[in-house]
Design an enzyme around this catalytic site. Structure first.
Site, PDB file in Angstrom:
ATOM      1  CB  VAL A  37      -0.989  -0.003   1.202  1.00  3.39           C
ATOM      2  CG1 VAL A  37      -1.876   1.234   1.159  1.00  3.39           C
ATOM      3  CG2 VAL A  37      -1.843  -1.256   1.190  1.00  3.39           C
ATOM      4  CE  LYS A  60      -7.038  -5.457   7.881  1.00  2.74           C
ATOM      5  NZ  LYS A  60      -6.706  -5.745   6.512  1.00  2.74           N
ATOM      6  CB  VAL A  75     -13.749  -0.395   6.138  1.00  2.00           C
ATOM      7  CG1 VAL A  75     -14.902  -1.350   5.818  1.00  2.00           C
ATOM      8  CG2 VAL A  75     -13.487  -0.349   7.624  1.00  2.00           C
ATOM      9  N   GLY A 121     -10.955  -1.363   1.285  1.00  7.12           N
ATOM     10  CA  GLY A 121      -9.866  -0.943   0.390  1.00  7.12           C
ATOM     11  C   GLY A 121     -10.188   0.340  -0.343  1.00  7.12           C
ATOM     12  CB  ILE A 134     -15.297   0.426  -1.401  1.00 10.24           C
ATOM     13  CG1 ILE A 134     -15.050  -0.813  -2.247  1.00 10.24           C
ATOM     14  CG2 ILE A 134     -16.758   0.833  -1.432  1.00 10.24           C
ATOM     15  CD1 ILE A 134     -15.766  -2.055  -1.725  1.00 10.24           C
ATOM     16  N   GLY A 144      -1.614 -15.900  -4.785  1.00  7.09           N
ATOM     17  CA  GLY A 144      -1.374 -14.669  -4.027  1.00  7.09           C
ATOM     18  C   GLY A 144      -2.651 -14.004  -3.535  1.00  7.09           C
ATOM     19  CD  GLU A 191      -1.551 -11.886   4.005  1.00  7.99           C
ATOM     20  OE1 GLU A 191      -0.356 -12.132   4.244  1.00  7.99           O
ATOM     21  OE2 GLU A 191      -2.003 -10.745   3.823  1.00  7.99           O
ATOM     22  CE  LYS A 251     -10.949  -5.199   5.819  1.00  9.38           C
ATOM     23  NZ  LYS A 251     -10.747  -6.208   4.759  1.00  9.38           N
ATOM     24  N   GLY A 296      -5.763  -4.610  -2.675  1.00 10.11           N
ATOM     25  CA  GLY A 296      -4.933  -4.366  -3.862  1.00 10.11           C
ATOM     26  C   GLY A 296      -4.214  -3.045  -3.756  1.00 10.11           C
TER      27      GLY A 296
HETATM   28  N1  HSE Z   1      -6.903  -9.600   3.539  1.00  9.06           N
HETATM   29  C1  HSE Z   1      -7.812  -8.536   3.262  1.00  9.06           C
HETATM   30  C2  HSE Z   1      -8.883  -9.046   2.308  1.00  9.06           C
HETATM   31  C3  HSE Z   1      -7.086  -7.353   2.692  1.00  9.06           C
HETATM   32  O1  HSE Z   1      -8.748 -10.152   1.782  1.00  9.06           O
HETATM   33  O2  HSE Z   1      -9.878  -8.370   2.095  1.00  9.06           O
HETATM   34  C4  HSE Z   1      -7.831  -6.063   2.785  1.00  9.06           C
HETATM   35  O3  HSE Z   1      -8.099  -5.674   4.094  1.00  9.06           O
END
Ligand code: HSE
Length: 401
Positions: free
Chosen positions: A12, A100, A127, A129, A131, A182, A185, A200, A297
């Site tokens: 980010v 978050k 929260v 990303g 949006i 990817g 995680e 969130k 992203g």
């Molecule tokens: N791991 C989170 C997701 C990343 O998959 O939404 C964004 O907070």
């Protein structure tokens, strides 16, 4: 010219620098002046990146530089992010964060410090990303009493559930594939157990009702027990299974949970697939309003962070009120929440189910040896009291129709 510092040059953080460089002219016009990254704080060096001449390893350099008026925090986690952010605010620098964990755990305190100092603590990217949801809740939906928030708040789990629905595969198989690509995680716990979505929905609920909701108080259930057979039943009902962060006020009581739910095609969240997120907010005047987009992203999340930077620059030395008091909001016990359940038991207990539950609706997915059915709406406690005596109980999933 405004000088800023970026804490953390990961996905980010590097996205923030990219967005600021790519759209520099547009951003300067919107902010009213140019924005320059003066420092990037990271433990690492980046010798092949033009950013290297701005990299510092000592946070004090940023804290003590009066030229820096906005700090962007994209480190994640609370240690040392909380300490650095607090020190930045106390030093009179506005902070914009995508973190978050930080906002859910320390939002109340950091908002208050910003208020006392006449600066800002913004967290649009924490929260959903990219949006826009924090600013709409804080600045646009202010004429309404919020009745409900229902959101697909985690891209990783939405990707996994979408794949399971499409391919009829089991959770473990799809998780492995998502990790390879990817989308999940190496340690997927925070996503698949619902902890990420829990933070969130705690943030959104605190904002919607203007008082602190502790994420620890929110019932949280992940997707690890969802199976290919569950999706066969869902398909027999023209439904899908998604994991939602939900909060609602009923009769003055606040209910909140993170849990998988079955929803049908008439639900606007039904067609939110893959890594996309969406949040449906219901206001007492407005009705339903839905926010949809990339919930994670590099560029999408960075775009939301930079929108906060623009807002911080537009409001230097002027606190934008965030309706989120320190006073804690109680979440009603999960036992009292009313839900409808889809249940799978062994066929041998079919008659018992028909006797014990008030009204049931059988669901036939062609799976031998078991009986699937929908209950009517009942409290969680009433459901658990009844189901506890079933020896062949397989699973249950809450139903959003
Ligand atoms: N791991 C989170 C997701 C990343 O998959 O939404 C964004 O907070």
């Amino acid at each position: 010219m405004i000088k800023i510092a970026v804490l953390g040059y990961g996905t980010v953080g590097s996205g923030v620098v990219k967005v600021l460089n790519t759209n520099a002219k547009k951003i300067a016009k919107r902010a009213g002046q140019e924005i320059e990254v003066k420092y990037v704080l990271d433990l690492r060096d980046f010798p092949d990146d033009p950013i290297q001449n701005k990299v510092v390893h000592d946070y004090e350099v940023i804290e003590k530089d009066d030229e820096v008026s906005v700090v962007v925090e994209t480190m994640g986690g609370t240690k040392p992010a909380y300490e650095f952010v607090k020190r930045a605010l106390l030093a009179g620098k506005s902070v914009c964060t995508s973190n978050k964990e930080l906002v859910a755990a320390h939002g109340t305190e950091l908002i208050q410090i910003a208020k006392d100092k006449g600066i800002n603590f913004f967290f649009e990217a924490s929260v959903g990303g990219g949006i826009p949801i924090i600013r709409p809740l804080n600045e646009c939906l202010t004429a309404d009493r919020i009745e409900q928030i229902n959101g697909i708040l985690n891209g990783t789990t939405n990707y996994i559930l979408t794949k399971m629905a499409k391919e009829g595969s089991d959770f473990d198989e799809v998780l492995k594939e998502a990790q390879k690509l990817g989308y999940a995680e190496k340690d997927p716990t925070a996503d698949v157990e619902g902890y990420d979505a829990c933070r969130k929905i705690a943030i959104l609920t605190s904002l919607a009702y203007g008082a602190q909701v502790d994420y620890e108080d929110i019932y949280t259930e992940g997707i690890t027990k969802i199976t290919a057979e569950d999706f066969r039943y869902a398909s027999a009902m023209d439904a899908s299974i998604k994991i939602f962060g939900t909060s609602k006020k009923i009769g003055g009581k606040l209910y909140a949970m993170v849990a998988p739910q079955m929803i049908q095609a008439d639900n606007p969240l039904y067609s939110v697939n893959d890594v996309f997120n969406a949040i449906c907010v219901t206001g007492n005047m407005l009705g339903d309003v839905m926010f949809y987009g990339k919930g994670a992203g590099k560029e999408a999340t960075a775009s939301a962070v930079v929108s906060d930077v623009v807002d911080a620059v537009k409001h230097l030395n002027q606190n934008v009120i965030i309706f989120w008091d320190a006073q804690k909001q109680e979440v009603a016990p999960m036992d009292e929440m009313e839900n409808r359940f889809f249940v799978r038991i062994g066929i041998s207990e079919k008659e018992k189910a028909e006797k014990e539950f008030d009204e049931i609706e059988p669901v036939d997915a062609g799976i031998e040896g078991e009986f699937g059915f929908l209950t009517s709406k009942m409290t969680e406690k009433a459901f658990h009291d009844i189901i506890a005596s079933f020896e062949t109980f397989i699973t249950r999933i809450r139903v959003g129709f």
